[in-house]
Design a protein around this motif. Structure first.
Motif, PDB file in Angstrom:
ATOM      1  N   GLY A 175       0.854  -1.257   0.032  1.00  0.00           N
ATOM      2  CA  GLY A 175       0.098   0.051  -0.025  1.00  0.00           C
ATOM      3  C   GLY A 175       0.918   1.160   0.095  1.00  0.00           C
ATOM      4  O   GLY A 175       0.656   2.108  -0.684  1.00  0.00           O
ATOM      5  N   LEU A 176       1.967   1.236   0.901  1.00  0.00           N
ATOM      6  CA  LEU A 176       2.776   2.435   0.906  1.00  0.00           C
ATOM      7  C   LEU A 176       3.520   2.894  -0.331  1.00  0.00           C
ATOM      8  O   LEU A 176       3.565   3.823  -0.676  1.00  0.00           O
ATOM      9  CB  LEU A 176       3.945   2.129   1.988  1.00  0.00           C
ATOM     10  CG  LEU A 176       3.276   2.219   3.474  1.00  0.00           C
ATOM     11  CD1 LEU A 176       4.138   2.129   4.428  1.00  0.00           C
ATOM     12  CD2 LEU A 176       2.652   3.801   3.800  1.00  0.00           C
ATOM     13  N   ILE A 177       3.940   1.781  -1.092  1.00  0.00           N
ATOM     14  CA  ILE A 177       4.771   2.066  -2.320  1.00  0.00           C
ATOM     15  C   ILE A 177       3.736   2.379  -3.642  1.00  0.00           C
ATOM     16  O   ILE A 177       4.340   2.920  -4.617  1.00  0.00           O
ATOM     17  CB  ILE A 177       5.760   0.827  -2.576  1.00  0.00           C
ATOM     18  CG1 ILE A 177       5.083  -0.208  -3.058  1.00  0.00           C
ATOM     19  CG2 ILE A 177       6.737   0.947  -1.676  1.00  0.00           C
ATOM     20  CD1 ILE A 177       6.072  -1.436  -3.541  1.00  0.00           C
ATOM     21  N   ALA A 178       2.557   1.935  -3.526  1.00  0.00           N
ATOM     22  CA  ALA A 178       1.855   1.775  -4.886  1.00  0.00           C
ATOM     23  C   ALA A 178       0.357   2.047  -4.660  1.00  0.00           C
ATOM     24  O   ALA A 178      -0.403   2.373  -5.817  1.00  0.00           O
ATOM     25  CB  ALA A 178       2.033   0.439  -5.482  1.00  0.00           C
ATOM     26  N   ASP A 179      -0.353   1.997  -3.701  1.00  0.00           N
ATOM     27  CA  ASP A 179      -1.808   2.124  -3.553  1.00  0.00           C
ATOM     28  C   ASP A 179      -2.256   3.083  -2.172  1.00  0.00           C
ATOM     29  O   ASP A 179      -2.262   2.183  -1.112  1.00  0.00           O
ATOM     30  CB  ASP A 179      -2.310   1.101  -3.854  1.00  0.00           C
ATOM     31  CG  ASP A 179      -4.027   0.955  -4.055  1.00  0.00           C
ATOM     32  OD1 ASP A 179      -4.624   1.888  -3.452  1.00  0.00           O
ATOM     33  OD2 ASP A 179      -4.559   0.179  -4.869  1.00  0.00           O
ATOM     34  N   PRO A 180      -2.281   4.454  -2.003  1.00  0.00           N
ATOM     35  CA  PRO A 180      -2.892   4.870  -1.005  1.00  0.00           C
ATOM     36  C   PRO A 180      -4.042   4.428  -0.494  1.00  0.00           C
ATOM     37  O   PRO A 180      -4.250   4.348   0.828  1.00  0.00           O
ATOM     38  CB  PRO A 180      -2.771   6.379  -1.086  1.00  0.00           C
ATOM     39  CG  PRO A 180      -3.056   6.340  -2.934  1.00  0.00           C
ATOM     40  CD  PRO A 180      -2.100   5.253  -3.193  1.00  0.00           C
ATOM     41  N   ASN A 181      -5.206   4.009  -1.237  1.00  0.00           N
ATOM     42  CA  ASN A 181      -6.412   3.538  -0.584  1.00  0.00           C
ATOM     43  C   ASN A 181      -6.207   2.351  -0.070  1.00  0.00           C
ATOM     44  O   ASN A 181      -6.875   2.142   0.773  1.00  0.00           O
ATOM     45  CB  ASN A 181      -7.441   3.528  -1.991  1.00  0.00           C
ATOM     46  CG  ASN A 181      -7.705   4.923  -2.348  1.00  0.00           C
ATOM     47  OD1 ASN A 181      -7.653   5.917  -1.736  1.00  0.00           O
ATOM     48  ND2 ASN A 181      -7.918   5.205  -3.834  1.00  0.00           N
ATOM     49  N   TYR A 182      -5.462   1.490  -0.719  1.00  0.00           N
ATOM     50  CA  TYR A 182      -5.023   0.082  -0.047  1.00  0.00           C
ATOM     51  C   TYR A 182      -4.506   0.306   1.196  1.00  0.00           C
ATOM     52  O   TYR A 182      -4.982  -0.358   2.309  1.00  0.00           O
ATOM     53  CB  TYR A 182      -4.278  -0.757  -1.210  1.00  0.00           C
ATOM     54  CG  TYR A 182      -4.145  -2.060  -0.486  1.00  0.00           C
ATOM     55  CD1 TYR A 182      -4.923  -2.888  -0.083  1.00  0.00           C
ATOM     56  CD2 TYR A 182      -2.543  -2.601  -0.991  1.00  0.00           C
ATOM     57  CE1 TYR A 182      -4.586  -4.269   0.171  1.00  0.00           C
ATOM     58  CE2 TYR A 182      -2.443  -3.973  -0.499  1.00  0.00           C
ATOM     59  CZ  TYR A 182      -3.303  -4.598   0.109  1.00  0.00           C
ATOM     60  OH  TYR A 182      -3.291  -6.077   0.642  1.00  0.00           O
ATOM     61  N   PHE A 183      -3.716   1.041   1.466  1.00  0.00           N
ATOM     62  CA  PHE A 183      -3.091   1.468   2.783  1.00  0.00           C
ATOM     63  C   PHE A 183      -4.150   1.788   3.795  1.00  0.00           C
ATOM     64  O   PHE A 183      -4.055   1.362   4.950  1.00  0.00           O
ATOM     65  CB  PHE A 183      -1.805   2.426   2.496  1.00  0.00           C
ATOM     66  CG  PHE A 183      -1.256   2.784   3.869  1.00  0.00           C
ATOM     67  CD1 PHE A 183      -0.452   1.871   4.780  1.00  0.00           C
ATOM     68  CD2 PHE A 183      -1.524   3.920   4.583  1.00  0.00           C
ATOM     69  CE1 PHE A 183       0.197   2.486   5.914  1.00  0.00           C
ATOM     70  CE2 PHE A 183      -1.193   4.472   5.680  1.00  0.00           C
ATOM     71  CZ  PHE A 183      -0.200   3.724   6.359  1.00  0.00           C
ATOM     72  N   HIS A 184      -4.787   2.971   3.354  1.00  0.00           N
ATOM     73  CA  HIS A 184      -5.758   3.647   4.293  1.00  0.00           C
ATOM     74  C   HIS A 184      -6.955   2.554   4.551  1.00  0.00           C
ATOM     75  O   HIS A 184      -7.475   2.699   5.870  1.00  0.00           O
ATOM     76  CB  HIS A 184      -6.078   4.950   3.492  1.00  0.00           C
ATOM     77  CG  HIS A 184      -5.191   6.001   3.499  1.00  0.00           C
ATOM     78  ND1 HIS A 184      -4.628   6.467   4.733  1.00  0.00           N
ATOM     79  CD2 HIS A 184      -4.899   6.717   2.456  1.00  0.00           C
ATOM     80  CE1 HIS A 184      -3.821   7.454   4.171  1.00  0.00           C
ATOM     81  NE2 HIS A 184      -3.880   7.483   3.013  1.00  0.00           N
ATOM     82  N   ASP A 185      -7.142   1.673   3.776  1.00  0.00           N
ATOM     83  CA  ASP A 185      -8.237   0.905   4.102  1.00  0.00           C
ATOM     84  C   ASP A 185      -7.695  -0.563   5.174  1.00  0.00           C
ATOM     85  O   ASP A 185      -8.535  -1.276   5.546  1.00  0.00           O
ATOM     86  CB  ASP A 185      -8.577   0.000   2.846  1.00  0.00           C
ATOM     87  CG  ASP A 185      -9.775   0.875   2.045  1.00  0.00           C
ATOM     88  OD1 ASP A 185     -10.090   1.819   2.622  1.00  0.00           O
ATOM     89  OD2 ASP A 185      -9.975   0.662   0.862  1.00  0.00           O
ATOM     90  N   LEU A 186      -6.316  -0.515   5.161  1.00  0.00           N
ATOM     91  CA  LEU A 186      -6.123  -1.747   6.084  1.00  0.00           C
ATOM     92  C   LEU A 186      -6.364  -1.390   7.260  1.00  0.00           C
ATOM     93  O   LEU A 186      -6.412  -0.365   7.869  1.00  0.00           O
ATOM     94  CB  LEU A 186      -4.590  -1.790   5.832  1.00  0.00           C
ATOM     95  CG  LEU A 186      -3.919  -2.408   4.559  1.00  0.00           C
ATOM     96  CD1 LEU A 186      -2.544  -2.353   4.474  1.00  0.00           C
ATOM     97  CD2 LEU A 186      -4.432  -3.811   4.358  1.00  0.00           C
ATOM     98  N   LYS A 187      -6.428  -2.645   8.257  1.00  0.00           N
ATOM     99  CA  LYS A 187      -6.643  -2.228   9.895  1.00  0.00           C
ATOM    100  C   LYS A 187      -5.279  -2.531  10.493  1.00  0.00           C
ATOM    101  O   LYS A 187      -4.296  -3.458  10.250  1.00  0.00           O
ATOM    102  CB  LYS A 187      -7.449  -3.599  10.250  1.00  0.00           C
ATOM    103  CG  LYS A 187      -8.907  -3.509   9.700  1.00  0.00           C
ATOM    104  CD  LYS A 187      -9.620  -4.727  10.231  1.00  0.00           C
ATOM    105  CE  LYS A 187     -11.330  -4.678   9.769  1.00  0.00           C
ATOM    106  NZ  LYS A 187     -11.974  -5.736  10.137  1.00  0.00           N
ATOM    107  N   PHE A 188      -5.405  -1.663  11.424  1.00  0.00           N
ATOM    108  CA  PHE A 188      -4.034  -1.491  12.340  1.00  0.00           C
ATOM    109  C   PHE A 188      -4.314  -1.840  13.905  1.00  0.00           C
ATOM    110  O   PHE A 188      -3.418  -1.948  14.582  1.00  0.00           O
ATOM    111  CB  PHE A 188      -3.270  -0.101  12.117  1.00  0.00           C
ATOM    112  CG  PHE A 188      -2.853   0.071  10.863  1.00  0.00           C
ATOM    113  CD1 PHE A 188      -1.716  -0.666  10.273  1.00  0.00           C
ATOM    114  CD2 PHE A 188      -3.702   0.708  10.003  1.00  0.00           C
ATOM    115  CE1 PHE A 188      -1.471  -0.415   8.853  1.00  0.00           C
ATOM    116  CE2 PHE A 188      -3.087   1.029   8.469  1.00  0.00           C
ATOM    117  CZ  PHE A 188      -2.014   0.582   8.104  1.00  0.00           C
TER     118      PHE A 188
END
Length: 347
Positions: A175-188
């Motif tokens: 997500g960090l290198i290629a897809d901001p939406n993917y990163f923001h949708d991940l659970k932390f």
């Protein structure tokens, strides 16, 4: 490019796949964990005459000595050039089993069945094979694609939580290198409660798109190394110690350090640095290490495969979702990045 097959019924799907292949002998390589947890899930559908090799689990055994044992097993089993190897396990098994198959009799075919989240989203794509040598990760190896990669989320149920979490570091990286939406949708927070099948398919699609554009890592593929220059140095330094880090744990440290470099060198916004640090610390916590270890960790960065001559090259973020590569970074800057990690606050 390797053929990637997704399976929700691994035994049946593997039976059908093997029934379509021509091979003289079948060898299965596992480690001591997957021999117990995963091999029984497929054993019954394999040809009765298949041969099994199992090595002691762990990155510490991904070396030339284990390769010698594997090559000896292949030779003693009478494998010819039409034999087929099935690598059943995590990244260590796929890397080393594929490397041994690629070099035995100048190369025999192999299939990878990755059984960890880490190997499914990372090592399963791109044909990188190899072993560690003299303390340096993946120092000896080749590029060679398997006949197929068969991925089943069934195997994730066999994993301890820390192994699942280790693989999650590579998911976050995609997500960090290629897809901001993917990163923001991940659970932390409740990171373990996710639709892993969807995540695996998304992460593989990101890596596959990058690898297809640059199969031999001459340019763009280097963005997949975000977090890995410093992360691999931590992993290598503590490899044989009681502070041993799983790959994802080390890469999480590396991503925070390299996010700091992204802010100082690439102008990434401070808010992005804060978000990346907070998100990773929520999942992985913070490791403690003495200042005395830092010079040795920095020295290991100079062995990274992206380097050219004396220059230490990094892949760094312009912003979340956009990464650049071949960014030369000095040892003093690496030290600053590691000190940033040491001082960052973790709630």
């Amino acid at each position: 490019m390797e053929s990637i097959l997704f399976s929700s019924a691994i035994a049946e799907d593997l039976r059908v796949y093997l029934g379509q292949q021509q091979f003289s002998q079948l060898g299965v390589i596992t480690d001591s964990n997957t021999a117990i947890a995963c091999y029984p899930l497929i054993k019954e559908i394999l040809p009765e005459q298949h041969r099994l090799f199992s090595f002691q689990a762990g990155e510490a055994n991904k070396n030339l000595n284990t390769c010698i044992e594997i090559w000896k097993w292949m030779t003693d089993s009478g494998f010819d050039r039409k034999a087929l190897i099935l690598n059943l396990g995590g990244g260590v098994t796929g890397d080393m089993g594929g490397f041994c198959a690629s070099t035995y009799k100048r190369g025999i075919r192999f299939i990878n069945i990755p059984t960890t989240l880490l190997s499914q989203v990372d090592a399963s794509v791109g044909g990188k094979l190899g072993i560690d040598f003299n303390g340096f990760k993946n120092h000896i190896g080749v590029f060679n694609n398997p006949e197929a990669v068969i991925i089943s989320d069934q195997f994730l149920k066999t994993l301890p939580a820390e192994e699942l979490r280790s693989g999650y570091a590579e998911v976050i990286k995609h997500g960090l290198i290629a897809d901001p939406n993917y990163f923001h949708d991940l659970k932390f927070e409740d990171w373990g409660q996710q639709d892993w099948k969807t995540i695996i398919e998304k992460s593989i699609s990101i890596k596959k798109e990058v690898v297809e554009k640059d199969p031999k890592e001459s340019g763009l593929r280097k963005i997949l190394n975000f977090g890995h220059t410093i992360g691999h140095a931590f992993e290598s330094f503590y490899l044989d110690s009681d502070k041993h880090l799983l790959h994802g744990e080390a890469i999480a440290v590396g991503m925070i350090c390299e996010a700091y470099l992204s802010q100082t060198r690439m102008g990434m916004e401070a808010a992005d640095l804060d978000l990346i640090s907070e998100s990773l610390l929520r999942v992985f916590g913070k490791i403690e290490f003495p200042d005395a270890d830092v010079p040795n960790i920095i020295a290991l960065c100079s062995q990274d495969k992206k380097n050219e001559g004396e220059t230490i090259n990094f892949s760094l973020l312009k912003k979340i979702g956009e990464c650049d590569y071949n960014i030369a970074v000095s040892e003093s800057e690496i030290q600053d990045a590691i000190l940033f990690y040491k001082e960052v606050k973790h709630e």
